[in-house]
Write an enzyme that holds these catalytic residues in place. Structure first.
Site, PDB file in Angstrom:
ATOM      1  N   TYR A 162       0.797  -1.334  -0.070  1.00 62.27           N
ATOM      2  CA  TYR A 162       0.054  -0.105  -0.100  1.00 62.27           C
ATOM      3  C   TYR A 162       0.870   1.287   0.153  1.00 62.27           C
ATOM      4  CZ  TYR A 162      -4.617  -2.158   0.856  1.00 62.27           C
ATOM      5  OH  TYR A 162      -5.635  -2.873   0.875  1.00 62.27           O
ATOM      6  N   LYS A 176       4.055 -15.214   3.110  1.00 64.76           N
ATOM      7  CA  LYS A 176       4.396 -15.813   1.816  1.00 64.76           C
ATOM      8  C   LYS A 176       5.948 -15.923   1.541  1.00 64.76           C
ATOM      9  CE  LYS A 176       2.999 -17.937  -1.895  1.00 64.76           C
ATOM     10  NZ  LYS A 176       2.175 -18.985  -1.967  1.00 64.76           N
ATOM     11  N   ASP A 210      -1.753 -18.580   1.301  1.00 63.70           N
ATOM     12  CA  ASP A 210      -2.805 -19.204   0.407  1.00 63.70           C
ATOM     13  C   ASP A 210      -3.229 -20.463   1.435  1.00 63.70           C
ATOM     14  OD1 ASP A 210      -0.208 -20.379   0.478  1.00 63.70           O
ATOM     15  OD2 ASP A 210      -0.225 -20.892  -1.426  1.00 63.70           O
ATOM     16  N   ASP A 246      -6.003  -7.238   4.452  1.00 72.16           N
ATOM     17  CA  ASP A 246      -7.082  -6.690   3.675  1.00 72.16           C
ATOM     18  C   ASP A 246      -7.888  -7.895   3.435  1.00 72.16           C
ATOM     19  OD1 ASP A 246      -8.738  -4.670   2.665  1.00 72.16           O
ATOM     20  OD2 ASP A 246      -7.594  -5.048   0.572  1.00 72.16           O
ATOM     21  N   ASP A 262     -11.534  -9.852   4.797  1.00 69.10           N
ATOM     22  CA  ASP A 262     -12.805  -9.653   4.081  1.00 69.10           C
ATOM     23  C   ASP A 262     -13.393 -11.220   3.952  1.00 69.10           C
ATOM     24  OD1 ASP A 262     -12.903  -6.866   3.506  1.00 69.10           O
ATOM     25  OD2 ASP A 262     -13.496  -7.424   1.315  1.00 69.10           O
TER      26      ASP A 262
HETATM   27  C1  IPM Z   1     -10.159  -1.702   4.113  1.00 68.37           C
HETATM   28  C2  IPM Z   1     -10.467  -1.095   2.685  1.00 68.37           C
HETATM   29  C3  IPM Z   1      -9.444  -0.224   2.483  1.00 68.37           C
HETATM   30  C4  IPM Z   1      -7.897  -0.861   2.353  1.00 68.37           C
HETATM   31  C5  IPM Z   1      -9.620   0.642   1.055  1.00 68.37           C
HETATM   32  C6  IPM Z   1     -10.969   1.207   0.869  1.00 68.37           C
HETATM   33  C7  IPM Z   1      -8.407   1.621   0.763  1.00 68.37           C
HETATM   34  O1  IPM Z   1     -10.650  -1.940   1.744  1.00 68.37           O
HETATM   35  O2  IPM Z   1     -10.125  -0.806   5.210  1.00 68.37           O
HETATM   36  O3  IPM Z   1     -10.066  -2.814   4.225  1.00 68.37           O
HETATM   37  O4  IPM Z   1      -7.666  -1.523   1.221  1.00 68.37           O
HETATM   38  O5  IPM Z   1      -7.342  -0.871   3.289  1.00 68.37           O
HETATM   39 MN    MN Z   2     -10.319  -4.205   2.790  1.00 66.63          MN
END
Ligand code: IPM
Ligand code: MN
Length: 358
Positions: A141, A190, A223, A247, A251
Site C-alpha cells: 500500500y 508468503k 494461500d 486486507d 474480508d
Molecule cells: C479496508 C479497505 C481499504 C483498504 C480501501 C478502501 C483503501 O478495503 O479498510 O480494508 O484496502 O485498506
Molecule cells: Mn478491505
C-alpha cells in the site's frame, strides 16, 4: 469524562451508519454521565467534490487533537475513473499514514445467535473467535509505485516493503493481545516466495522467543490461510499479518459471521488518537435506502470507548446491547434468512433501547 470525538461519515452508507454510531455514543454519555462533543469532517469522495482533495488539511488537523475518530466509509462509482487525479481511498490511506495508525485490529466473532446466518455449516463455524492484527501503514500500500512507458507500451509496479521495526511493533501488539486471550499467535506470510516475508518470519521468531516465551506461535502461508479460514476457523486466536494479506483475509473472514455489516475495526497508532470504522465499504448500491446494517459502526464505537477512552464498562454495555438485540431476533436485510428486516435507524434505536433498559 469529557471527550472530543471526530466523525468522518464519508460516502455511500457512511453517513447513515455514523448517525447510528453517534446516537449510541450519546446514549452512553447520558447513561454514564460523560460529555462527548462531536465534530464532523469531510473525507473521501464527498471531500473531493467539495475541496478537490480526499483528505482536506482541516480534517487531518481536527483528527490529530481528537480523543477518538469514528469513520463511516469512503468511495463509490462516481469517483472510480482510473485516470482521475485522486481517489476517495487516498483519504483513508492518507489519514492512516498521517496519524501513524499502524495496527488494524479486526475481531471476527461468530455469535451463537447468528450461526444460522453464516454461509458455512454450524459445526465448522460455531465458536469462531479470531482477532486479526493487520499491519496498516506499510507493505504494498505504501511502497514505491509507478507507471512508466516502455517499448511494449506501459509498465506499472508496486513494491512490498517492510522494515524490522515495522514488523516488531505489530507483532508485539498481537502477542500482548494473545496474552489476554488463548495465548496463541498465527503469523501469516508468503515466505516460500517473498523476501519481505522471510524477513517478516525471522522477526516474528525473534520477538516471540525473546519477549513472549509464554505465548505459542505458528507461521502459516497466506494461500493455506485462505483455505483454513473457512475449513477450520475455530483453530485460530490471534492472527498477525501484513497490510495486503490482512486486507484480503479479513474480508474473507468477515463472511464467517454471515455479513460484513457486523464487523468493527480499530486502527491504532502510538501515540495519538485511534480511528474506528466498520470494515465494510461504502456500499453504493444500497446507499440512501436506509437499510444498511449499523451494527459494525456501533461496535466500532464500542472499540473507541475501550481503546481510546479506556471506558471498558461502557464498551461492554454496547456489546451486550447489540447481543440482546440480535438475541431478540432483530435483523437487518444483509443477514441471511431475514424475513422482516429492520431499517438502519430502527436497528440503532433498538440498541439504544437495550442500553437504556440494561
Ligand atoms: C479496508 C479497505 C481499504 C483498504 C480501501 C478502501 C483503501 O478495503 O479498510 O480494508 O484496502 O485498506
Ligand atoms: Mn478491505
Amino acid at each position: 469524562m469529557d471527550a472530543r470525538i471526530v466523525l468522518l461519515p464519508g460516502d455511500g452508507i457512511g453517513p447513515e451508519v455514523i448517525a447510528e454510531g453517534r446516537k449510541t455514543l450519546e446514549a452512553i454519555a447520558g447513561r454514564f454521565g460523560h460529555q462527548f462533543v462531536f465534530e464532523s469532517h469531510p473525507i473521501g469522495g464527498c471531500a473531493i467534490d467539495e475541496f478537490g482533495t480526499a483528505l482536506p488539511n482541516s480534517t487531518v488537523a481536527a483528527c490529530r487533537t481528537a480523543q477518538g475518530i469514528l469513520l463511516g466509509a469512503v468511495g463509490g462509482p462516481k469517483w472510480d475513473d482510473p485516470t482521475a487525479k485522486t481517489r476517495p481511498e487516498a483519504g483513508l490511506l492518507g489519514i492512516r499514514k498521517a496519524l501513524g495508525l499502524f495496527a488494524n485490529l479486526r475481531p471476527i466473532q461468530v455469535l451463537p445467535q447468528l450461526v444460522a446466518a453464516s454461509p458455512l455449516k454450524a459445526e465448522i463455524v460455531s465458536g469462531t473467535d479470531i482477532l486479526f492484527f493487520r499491519e496498516l501503514t506499510g507493505g504494498l500500500y505504501f511502497g514505491k509505485s509507478a507507471r512508466e512507458k516502455d517499448a511494449s507500451g506501459e509498465v506499472a509496479y508496486n513494491t512490498m516493503i517492510y522494515s524490522t521495526h515495522e514488523v516488531e511493533r505489530i507483532v508485539r501488539l498481537a502477542a500482548q493481545a494473545a496474552r489476554g486471550r488463548k495465548k496463541k499467535v498465527t503469523s501469516v506470510d508468503k515466505a516460500n516466495v517473498l523476501e519481505v516475508s522471510r524477513l517478516w518470519r525471522q522477526v516474528v521468531e525473534r520477538v516471540m522467543k525473546e519477549e513472549f516465551p509464554d505465548v505459542a506461535y505458528e507461521h502459516v502461508l497466506v494461500d493455506a490461510m485462505a483455505m483454513y479460514l473457512i475449513s477450520k476457523p475455530t483453530k485460530f486466536d490471534v492472527v498477525v499479518t501484513e497490510n495486503m494479506f490482512g486486507d484480503i483475509l479479513t474480508d474473507e473472514g468477515s463472511m464467517l459471521p454471515g455479513s460484513l455489516g457486523l464487523l468493527p475495526s480499530a486502527s491504532l497508532g502510538d501515540p495519538g488518537p485511534g480511528l474506528y470504522e466498520p470494515i465494510h465499504g461504502s456500499a453504493p448500491d444500497i446507499a440512501g435506502k436506509g437499510i444498511a446494517n449499523p451494527l459494525a459502526t456501533i461496535l466500532a464505537a464500542a472499540m473507541l470507548l475501550r481503546h481510546s477512552l479506556n471506558l471498558e464498562t461502557e464498551a461492554a454495555a454496547i456489546e451486550a446491547a447489540v447481543n440482546k438485540v440480535l438475541s431478540d431476533g432483530h435483523r437487518t436485510a444483509d443477514l441471511m434468512g431475514t424475513s422482516a428486516p429492520k431499517s438502519t435507524t430502527e436497528m440503532g434505536d433498538l440498541v439504544v433501547a437495550a442500553l437504556r433498559a440494561a
